[in-house]
Each structure stands twice: as structure tokens, then as C-alpha cells.
Enzyme design. Structure first.
Site, short mmCIF file in Angstrom:
data_model
loop_
_atom_site.label_atom_id
_atom_site.label_comp_id
_atom_site.label_asym_id
_atom_site.label_seq_id
_atom_site.Cartn_x
_atom_site.Cartn_y
_atom_site.Cartn_z
N PRO A 283 1.55 14.82 -4.33
CG PRO A 283 0.85 17.01 -3.95
CD PRO A 283 0.34 15.62 -4.13
CB CYS A 284 5.27 12.72 -1.35
SG CYS A 284 6.08 12.04 -2.78
#
Length: 149
Positions: free
Chosen positions: A116-117
DNA sequence: CGCCTAACTCGGC
DNA sequence: GCCGAGTTAGGCG
């Protein structure tokens, strides 16, 4: 043999790539030629649940393509929970690198949603960038979606 | 508080 | 070598 499919979600089309039973790339956008597989199908189910708030973490067999530090950071990102956010600086401090470098590594991330950048934002609370993965607009959409829970 | 600047890291040209 | 990439802390008015 590389297999790939596109999935329609509420934030747009997402394409997933798989080789030897492991997902190695997830990107924004639609692709033309598609070849399904067991893993991809499983991923598709997960992603659909994810966008219905029925699951918060997409864990599927995958391959992290990168060097040591990249893998470290990506593993750290995976620990951020659904709906939470962290700043680049926080992560940078932990690994003794510069915030810029964290941003760069995020940009190299090929597994959006799984890593989950998009949950990493600037320290002042604004979004930061997202240009190499689909645009800030996309980042905004994902975060807004997660916030609604 | 808003605006500006120097500094961090690494790969690509 | 310089530049940019999903930053940041600090200084100034």
C-alpha cells in the site's frame, strides 16, 4: 509463461500479472490480451471483496522484485493497516534513510494495493505524489475509498 | 502560518 | 556529475 488479467474496480481498471503461480506486478490501467489462471482468479475475488470492504488485506502469493532495502520498505508498508497512513519521514527514520529515498522506492513498487504505497503521505497530511503509479488523483481515490469505512 | 531553501539517496543519461 | 523522484525540517517575515 506470464499470465495477466484486468479487473474493473470502483477506482478504475487494474491489471495483474502472474508467473509461475506468483503475482509480480499489479498496475493501474486496462490491458488487451488476457490469460486467466488460478492465482489470478483468486486475486480477482480478493480484490472484489476488498472494494466491498469485506477484506482489508490482499494476501496472495507474490514475488518482490527489488534489492534488499526495497524489500525491507515494502514489507514495512504492508504493515500499515487499511485506512491508516504513515509519513515518508517516519519510515525513513526507522531505516535510517532519507524520506526522498522512501518516496523513490514507493515509486518503484510494482504491487499497488498489495503493497500500500498509497497509504504513505507527506508529514503535513497532504498526499505527496503518485505520478509514476497512476497520478495523484488515483492515490486520492484509493484513500477516499479507505476512509469511508 | 505560508513560502523558500538546503539536504538525503540512487539510478539514468 | 547533474537531475529528478510520491520529502522534510528549519528560517524568515
Amino acid at each position: 509463461m506470464i499470465k495477466k488479467i484486468s479487473i474493473k474496480t470502483k477506482i478504475g481498471w487494474i491489471s495483474v500479472f502472474e508467473e509461475k503461480g506468483k503475482v509480480f506486478k499489479i498496475q493501474f490501467g486496462k490491458i488487451k490480451k488476457q490469460t486467466n489462471s488460478l492465482v489470478l482468479n483468486a486475486f480477482k475475488q480478493k480484490i472484489k471483496k476488498f472494494f466491498k470492504y469485506q477484506t482489508t488485506n490482499i494476501n496472495i502469493p507474490h514475488k518482490l522484485l527489488g534489492n534488499r532495502i526495497q524489500k525491507k520498505i515494502w514489507n514495512e508498508l504492508k504493515k500499515i493497516n487499511f485506512g491508516n497512513t504513515k509519513s515518508y519521514g517516519t519510515i525513513a527514520k526507522k531505516y535510517n534513510i532519507s524520506p526522498r529515498y522512501v518516496g523513490k522506492i514507493c515509486g518503484q513498487n510494482k504491487l499497488m494495493l498489495l503493497v500500500p504505497c498509497h497509504r504513505v503521505i507527506k508529514s503535513d497530511g497532504s498526499l505527496g505524489g503518485f505520478t509514476s503509479v497512476g497520478g495523484v488523483n488515483l492515490k486520492k481515490k484509493i484513500l477516499e475509498f479507505e476512509k469511508k469505512i
